[in-house]
Write an enzyme that holds these catalytic residues in place. Structure first.
Site, PDB file in Angstrom:
ATOM      1  N   THR A  91       0.931  -1.305  -0.060  1.00 18.73           N
ATOM      2  CA  THR A  91       0.055   0.062  -0.172  1.00 18.73           C
ATOM      3  C   THR A  91       0.870   1.095  -0.111  1.00 18.73           C
ATOM      4  O   THR A  91       2.112   1.264   0.665  1.00 18.73           O
ATOM      5  CB  THR A  91      -0.800  -0.102   1.159  1.00 18.73           C
ATOM      6  OG1 THR A  91       0.062   0.166   2.377  1.00 18.73           O
ATOM      7  CG2 THR A  91      -1.826  -1.024   1.377  1.00 18.73           C
ATOM      8  N   ASP A  92       0.202   2.399  -0.489  1.00 22.92           N
ATOM      9  CA  ASP A  92       0.980   3.455   0.136  1.00 22.92           C
ATOM     10  C   ASP A  92       0.695   3.734   1.430  1.00 22.92           C
ATOM     11  O   ASP A  92      -0.071   3.110   1.960  1.00 22.92           O
ATOM     12  CB  ASP A  92       0.375   4.676  -0.690  1.00 22.92           C
ATOM     13  CG  ASP A  92       1.284   6.026  -0.804  1.00 22.92           C
ATOM     14  OD1 ASP A  92       2.218   6.150   0.086  1.00 22.92           O
ATOM     15  OD2 ASP A  92       0.986   7.060  -1.511  1.00 22.92           O
TER      16      ASP A  92
END
Ligand code: BGC
Length: 777
Positions: free
Chosen positions: A230-231
């Site tokens: 994920t970011d």
């Protein structure tokens, strides 16, 4: 390695497997001591290494170790030089080896949909082919050192406003042709070890839980072998994300999401095989990273490389004979940026450089006679007449003036977008005043994205150095003096006005939904299609020499779907220099909407005076394909195509027609200029845009209740919300109350931050936030 991983997994408990699926802290993956699995470090890039030395905090409020600050992506893309990108990646890889960082978080491959996006300095181009080629070269460079990369932010993340919750409403064709193509090229050519999912939703589905995007397209169609993370703080529903092929949550939810995975497996809601698949991919990266042995890099060599790439990426926009500078005459060097350059952007990519070179000192060292005047203040827009007067006095006494101006940090940053294209009024006033007292003025622009130039006709030279890295000053001095012949070409259009941009009405507005109504008509594709004049076109840039093009030869074989374009390029001038040979392809009379021409190939070529070289650009099926939404696939339309060898998107030098065998398409183009361009502005209605979608129009459904995805602003609008969350929000604001760019960015992000984001920034445990929400509803 496969067997080793299998054996490790067979010894792991369920909890251990799950523990690997989220970070240990902001910058580390977890290890498992008893099984000999080390914790590895990932760190921001992409134009250098941002390894925090002290305790990990998200945005580098703790200082990071010194590293070479290379030019940012906006700059390097203007070099159109794959070898330079490879060398830069390799050097960053070497810095990772020394600092024992296993994965560097980049490159940023998002398309510049609007020049307003605050993070455009960190992205390459408005064109997917160029962005993809630059990304692939950089990744190959880093990974040649046994260090991983993280191709980001996947996908359709083209604005900073509300980036944690926004919904990019994009039609399938635009997604494929514009927003995914650059990622596709990078994945296919370079196999990044990891890929980072963006925060936003695409057509209502969060990127990190998007089955179609991660499983079908990324892995199924493109053959991606690495792991998806994920970011930072982008996770929405953990188990959904794992099923969709997102392995690693970064940094972590403090155990909250791990528990969800354990429960799902225990209750039989998720097969353990899904978890094993994720753990296999994570372990593959960890084990690969383990193979690297520490070795020190040569920082002077890296500095010189930063200078070389910076100089070769500078774009000469205008030259009425004033450049290169003349060592026999005197100059006024004006503008605070000449002493203290703006050389990188603000946010998570900010590097702590080894040393920074200003242009004033570099010009003096190179024998240019010059006096300096500050011209404007660095931290204020205010026009201070006395400093301008000082500058005009200095300029009046000199034979010529070189003004360094552009955009300060406060104008463009990760975390927020610009609202206009203007430079600060004190920079513009300075240029106008100096041009009145001296007819020989050159402006050197330091900025991360396009600006308007109301003084364009009053000056003789304009040099765009973008954000040139730690050697920005000497790089621009080399171009100004002619030691390096400018060879940069614009990787994005400079429009005449903000209103001319195709997404003017639909960029970063207040709502969560961002309708990409311009579809495939992004950047030069739109300006050419609608025949809109621009300040400087995509692909444009001048040189101190002249190039000529001859003998275009096209070869194409319909059966194999391969071919090439050959052209002979000559340097007709007295100076050595590089030309960027560009290949555009168009199809007049098409049954589908098309830009008049699209970039399909390029090659930078160095030529001594009077030298001639033949350049060969390759063609493949994609060179002629569009993405057909009825077929859900790439399709070649049968018929005649126009191939142009060009020096910019608006400077076609040679043309050839080619008949290509394909499918006969009987339709009419989706948009007509006369329908969607009114008074020179793109204004497509929602009804027209909806026609590009099959099925339901994917906008955010109305939500009556507060959820983890409600934004701070939405919650604070309710009395009960203020009661529950005001204190937390105040605490956050206090924590980030500094006036430097990072603090400003954090405060700007807060309003549109979802409640789950507050947990990521450590304001409360996710469980407590959930409880408060429950009480409120
Ligand atoms: C940025 C990423 C960055 C990450 C870690 C995020 O806010 O969008 O580009 O890699 O933080 O700093």
């Amino acid at each position: 390695m496969k067997d080793k991983i299998k054996s490790i997994i067979s010894q792991m408990t369920l909890e251990e497997k799950v523990s690997l699926c989220s970070g240990k802290d902001f910058w580390h993956l977890k290890g498992i001591e008893r099984l000999g699995i080390p914790k590895i470090m990932v760190t921001d890039g992409p134009h250098g290494l941002r390894k925090q030395s002290g305790e990990a905090d998200h945005l580098g409020l703790n200082q990071s170790v010194r590293a070479t600050c290379f030019p940012t992506a906006a700059t390097t893309a203007s070099g159109w030089d794959r070898e330079n990108l490879f060398d830069m990646g390799k050097a960053i890889g070497e810095e990772c080896v020394q600092e024992q960082v296993s994965v560097v978080l980049g490159p940023g491959t998002n398309i510049k949909r609007s020049p307003l996006c605050g993070r455009n300095f960190e992205y390459f181009s408005e064109d997917p082919f160029l962005a993809g080629e630059m990304s692939a070269a950089w990744i190959n460079g880093v990974q040649s050192q046994g260090i991983g990369t993280s191709l980001k932010h996947f996908a359709a993340n083209n604005q900073e406003k509300a980036r944690l919750v926004s919904n990019s409403v994009v039609d399938e064709r635009a997604l494929r042709e514009i927003y995914l193509t650059a990622f596709e090229i990078a994945v296919k050519q370079a196999q990044p070890w990891t890929l980072m999912c963006s925060y936003n939703r695409i057509n209502n589905v969060y990127s990190c839980e998007n089955q179609w995007l991660l499983n079908d397209v990324l892995r199924g169609e493109w053959g991606f072998q690495g792991l998806v993370m994920t970011d930072w703080g982008a996770m929405n529903e953990r188990t959904k994300a794992l099923e969709a092929g997102l392995e690693l949550e970064m940094p972590s939810s403090g155990g909250y999401n791990d528990k969800k995975i354990v429960e799902a497996v225990r209750e039989g809601k998720m097969k353990e095989a899904v978890l094993d698949r994720a753990v296999t991919r994570i372990l593959t990266v960890i084990l690969k990273a383990q193979e690297v042995k520490k070795k020190n890099y040569d920082k002077d060599q890296h500095h010189n490389l930063a200078q070389k790439i910076g100089a070769e990426s500078i774009v000469l926009l205008k030259n009425d004979g004033m450049l290169p500078l003349n060592k026999d005459v005197s100059y006024a060097v004006i503008g605070a940026f000449a002493e203290k350059p703006r050389y990188q952007g603000a946010g998570s990519s900010k590097i702590n450089p080894h040393r920074v070179e200003g242009a004033l000192e570099a010009l003096r060292n190179m024998g240019i006679k010059c006096e300096y005047a500050q011209g404007y203040e660095l931290c204020s827009d205010e026009i201070r007449q006395e400093i301008i007067d000082e500058a005009t006095e200095c300029a009046a006494k000199a034979d010529g003036a070189v003004i360094f101006a552009g955009l300060p940090d406060s104008y463009e940053s990760e975390g927020f977008d610009r609202s206009h294209l203007d430079m600060p009024k004190n920079h513009n006033a300075l240029i106008e005043a100096v041009a009145k007292v001296n007819p020989n003025v050159t402006v050197v622009l330091q900025c991360g994205s396009p600006v308007l130039m109301p003084w364009k006709d009053d000056v003789k030279g304009i040099v765009l150095s973008y954000l040139g890295g730690e050697a920005a000053g000497s790089a621009s001095a080399k171009v100004l003096t002619g030691e390096v012949n400018p060879s940069g070409r614009l990787a994005e259009t400079f429009p005449m006005s903000l209103e001319d941009t195709p997404c003017y009405n639909n960029f970063a507005k207040e709502a969560k939904d961002v309708e990409y109504r311009e579809s495939i008509l992004v950047g030069y594709r739109y300006y050419d299609w609608a025949d809109i004049p621009v300040l400087y076109p995509f692909g444009y840039g001048l040189s101190y020499t002249d190039f000529s093009y001859e003998g275009m030869q096209v070869e194409w074989d319909d059966d194999s779907g391969t071919g090439s374009v050959k052209v002979t390029v000559s340097n007709k001038g007295k100076r050595a220099g590089s030309e960027v040979v560009q290949l555009y392809i168009g199809k007049e009379c098409s049954s589908v909407m098309r830009a008049p021409k699209e970039l399909k190939g390029f090659q930078k070529v160095f030529l001594n005076p009077q030298e001639t070289k033949t350049v060969k650009l390759m063609l493949d099926k994609r060179s002629f394909s569009y993405y057909d939404i009825e077929e859900h696939g790439w399709t070649i339309e049968d018929g005649n195509y126009q191939l142009y060898v060009a020096a910019s998107s608006r400077d076609m030098r040679l043309k050839a027609d080619l008949k290509v065998k394909g499918k006969v398409i009987m339709r009419s183009p989706e948009y007509k200029v006369t329908d969607v361009v009114k008074n020179g502005r793109f204004s497509c209605s929602r009804e027209q845009f909806k026609m590009l979608f099959e099925g339901e129009f994917p906008i955010t459904p109305q939500m009556d209740k507060i959820s983890l995805n409600s934004t701070v602003q939405e919650v604070l609008e309710k009395e009960a919300g203020r009661k529950s969350f005001q204190e937390m929000v105040d605490r956050f604001n206090k924590k980030f109350d500094g006036e430097d760019d990072l603090n400003i960015m954090m405060r700007a992000m807060l309003k549109d931050m979802p409640l789950r984001g507050l947990a990521m920034f450590g304001e409360a445990a996710m469980g407590d936030i959930e409880k408060k929400i429950k009480d409120m509803n």
